[in-house]
Design a protein around this motif. Structure first.
Motif, short mmCIF file in Angstrom:
data_model
loop_
_atom_site.label_atom_id
_atom_site.label_comp_id
_atom_site.label_asym_id
_atom_site.label_seq_id
_atom_site.Cartn_x
_atom_site.Cartn_y
_atom_site.Cartn_z
N ILE A 1 0.76 -1.29 0.08
CA ILE A 1 0.16 -0.12 0.03
C ILE A 1 0.87 1.20 -0.01
O ILE A 1 0.30 2.37 -0.62
N ILE A 2 1.97 1.38 0.66
CA ILE A 2 2.72 2.45 0.97
C ILE A 2 3.57 2.74 -0.36
O ILE A 2 3.54 3.58 -0.90
N ILE A 3 4.00 1.45 -1.10
CA ILE A 3 4.85 1.73 -2.27
C ILE A 3 3.85 2.09 -3.42
O ILE A 3 3.91 2.72 -4.41
N GLY A 4 2.49 1.45 -3.30
CA GLY A 4 1.40 2.05 -4.35
C GLY A 4 1.04 3.34 -4.29
O GLY A 4 0.79 4.04 -5.39
N GLY A 5 1.16 3.74 -3.00
CA GLY A 5 0.68 5.37 -2.81
C GLY A 5 1.97 6.22 -3.59
O GLY A 5 1.60 7.03 -4.26
N ALA A 6 3.14 5.73 -3.44
CA ALA A 6 4.21 6.56 -4.20
C ALA A 6 4.16 6.36 -5.41
O ALA A 6 4.41 7.09 -6.32
N PHE A 7 3.87 4.98 -6.03
CA PHE A 7 3.77 4.85 -7.34
C PHE A 7 2.74 5.60 -8.01
O PHE A 7 2.98 5.80 -9.12
#
Length: 143
Positions: free
Chosen positions: A23-29
Motif C-alpha cells: 500500500i505504501i509503495i502503491g501510494g508512491a507509485f
C-alpha cells in the motif's frame, strides 16, 4: 488468548506486513504514474487530437440553461455533464495501457532472469556420500 496477543500475532504475520508495504509503495507509485500520464502522455494526446478538451461538454436538461461552459451551466440549471465522464474514461484507458506496458516489461525481465542457465557443474556430493560411494564401488570389484 487475550485480544492484545491475538492482535500482535495477526500484525506479525508476513502477509499483513507485505500488504502494508504494498500500500505504501502503491501510494508512491500513484504519484509517478499520475505525473507520467498528466505531464508526459496527455500533452502528446492533446496535440494528436488537436487540443480538444471534453471536460466542458454537456447537454442542457432545461431550457433555462444557455451558458457555454459547464460551471456556468450548472449554476443555471440541471445539466448532463458527459464530457468529464468521457475525460475520466480516456485517462483511465491511457493509465491502464501504461501500467500494462510496465507490467509487461517487468514480466519480460523476470522471464529473462528465469531462463539464465544454472551452474553447469553440479555441486560435489558431501564427503560421507562420496565415501559410501567409494566403498560400494570397492565391494562391487571384489564380488
Amino acid at each position: 488468548m487475550s485480544m492484545v496477543s491475538e492482535f500482535r500475532s495477526f500484525i506479525a504475520k508476513g502477509n499483513v506486513v507485505d500488504l502494508a508495504v504494498g500500500i505504501i509503495i502503491g501510494g508512491a507509485f500513484t504519484g509517478i504514474v499520475n505525473s507520467l500520464v498528466n505531464d508526459v502522455v496527455m500533452p502528446v494526446v492533446g496535440v494528436v487530437i488537436g487540443g480538444i478538451d471534453f471536460s466542458d461538454y454537456f447537454f442542457a436538461l432545461s431550457s433555462t440553461v444557455t451558458a457555454p461552459t459547464l460551471e456556468a451551466a450548472k449554476a443555471q440549471g440541471p445539466v448532463f455533464a458527459y464530457g468529464k465522464f468521457l475525460t475520466v474514461i480516456i485517462n483511465f484507458l491511457i493509465l491502464a495501457w501504461i501500467i500494462f506496458l510496465m507490467v509487461k516489461g517487468v514480466n519480460r525481465i523476470r522471464a529473462a532472469e528465469e531462463k539464465k542457465p544454472a551452474d553447469a557443474t553440479p555441486a560435489p556430493p558431501p564427503a560421507d556420500v562420496q565415501l559410501l560411494t567409494e566403498i560400494r564401488d570397492l565391494l562391487k570389484t571384489r564380488a
